[in-house]
Enzyme design. Structure first.
Site, PDB file in Angstrom:
ATOM      1  N   LYS A 149       0.911  -1.116   0.040  1.00 30.47           N
ATOM      2  CA  LYS A 149       0.032   0.043  -0.030  1.00 30.47           C
ATOM      3  C   LYS A 149       0.871   1.420   0.079  1.00 30.47           C
ATOM      4  O   LYS A 149       0.967   2.054   0.928  1.00 30.47           O
ATOM      5  CB  LYS A 149      -0.864   0.030   1.160  1.00 30.47           C
ATOM      6  N   GLU A 182      -8.392  -5.933  -9.645  1.00 31.99           N
ATOM      7  CA  GLU A 182      -8.997  -5.226  -8.733  1.00 31.99           C
ATOM      8  C   GLU A 182      -9.517  -4.094  -9.315  1.00 31.99           C
ATOM      9  O   GLU A 182      -9.436  -3.516 -10.718  1.00 31.99           O
ATOM     10  CB  GLU A 182      -8.378  -4.944  -7.680  1.00 31.99           C
ATOM     11  N   LEU A 206      -4.065  -5.422  -3.803  1.00 34.01           N
ATOM     12  CA  LEU A 206      -3.856  -5.053  -2.571  1.00 34.01           C
ATOM     13  C   LEU A 206      -4.793  -5.865  -1.783  1.00 34.01           C
ATOM     14  O   LEU A 206      -5.890  -6.074  -1.737  1.00 34.01           O
ATOM     15  CB  LEU A 206      -4.275  -3.448  -2.382  1.00 34.01           C
TER      16      LEU A 206
END
Length: 285
Positions: A149, A182, A206
């Protein structure tokens, strides 16, 4: 004016200053987290801090704060900002060096910054009141370490802007083989014939905390069947339901993908069950 935290001190936002030589500014060299809180209660706090610490380790950024230190910091920040519905942004960069150089500098203190921002009330588990998301698809052009992240979010920003420029809510991404990764700022689930499916974690995805909580809640508190496996673009377009998950959205229903109506064009029955279960159990993890 809101109160923020910077390098060991709480202060008004207008007084917080960071050097232009900070590597977070020059290189996007840092890690961040966003934790939602409602009336002083954080959602998934331990999981967020664990991911933060894992990201710092992956980038070899030394930060002296322990999980307990982070908890005390966040609790004080919430209290000083009114303890309403707040998102807590945590940001750790490698720190400020005397020169701009790509190699990691040695023995400089990390820059630690945190602030709160207002967020909407807790999402409702109500088909009629729930937001209805319209999204587009695109080939995933980001770097290959999306599991970290990092504050270097330009790839995500550009994909999100693709959708925003068309008046859409999100851009969901597929790898070069046509498999779902994603969204630009979300994880993605589909539903087909009562089965909930989401891609397995990889360097292109993530490990979203809401994703993690939802999977645990569905498995522990329902009979809904869940699979983590590769998902093709055709499966997304032909799904009975499509969901987005994130800390701010919780479980969000998608009603349109690339102009194609998903299901009945409104949040589906499994979304209602999932969001209801999430609302009841989200503070228990």
């Amino acid at each position: 004016m809101s109160v923020v935290y910077l390098n060991g001190q709480f202060m008004p936002l207008g007084e917080a200053k960071i050097s232009p030589m900070d590597r977070g500014f020059l290189f996007g060299d840092g890690i961040y987290e966003v934790i939602p809180s409602y009336a002083g209660l954080c959602v998934g706090f331990a999981a967020h801090i664990q991911r933060l610490q894992q990201g710092l380790a992956a980038l070899e950024i030394r930060c002296a704060l322990t999980a307990q230190d982070w908890k005390a910091l966040v609790q004080q920040l919430i209290q000083q900002n009114g303890a309403g519905n707040l998102g807590i942004y945590l940001h750790v960069s490698r720190g400020t060096d005397s020169k701009r150089a790509h190699a990691y500098p040695q023995d400089i203190p990390a820059t630690i910054f945190a602030y709160c921002f207002d967020i909407a009330a807790e999402p409702e588990a109500d088909i009629d009141k729930a937001p209805r998301y319209k999204v587009m698809t695109a080939t995933d052009l980001r770097w290959q370490r999306c599991h970290i992240k990092s504050t270097a979010l330009l790839g995500n920003v550009m994909h999100h802007q693709q959708a925003a420029a068309l008046g859409l809510n999100e851009c969901i991404l597929f790898d070069e083989q046509g498999f779902l990764t994603e969204g630009s700022s979300t994880n993605v689930f589909i539903v087909k014939k009562g089965l909930v499916i989401t891609p397995p974690l990889s360097s292109q995805i993530l490990p979203g905390i809401t994703r993690q909580l939802l999977l645990s809640i569905l498995r522990q508190h329902s009979t809904i069947q869940v699979e983590e496996r590769s998902v093709s673009k055709n499966e997304v377009l032909c799904a009975d339901e499509v969901w987005l998950t994130s800390s701010s959205k919780e479980v969000a229903a998608v009603v349109e993908v690339d102009g194609l109506i998903i299901g009945a064009g409104k949040p589906g029955p499994l979304w209602l069950k999932a969001q209801s279960l999430f609302k009841i159990n989200k503070y228990n993890y």
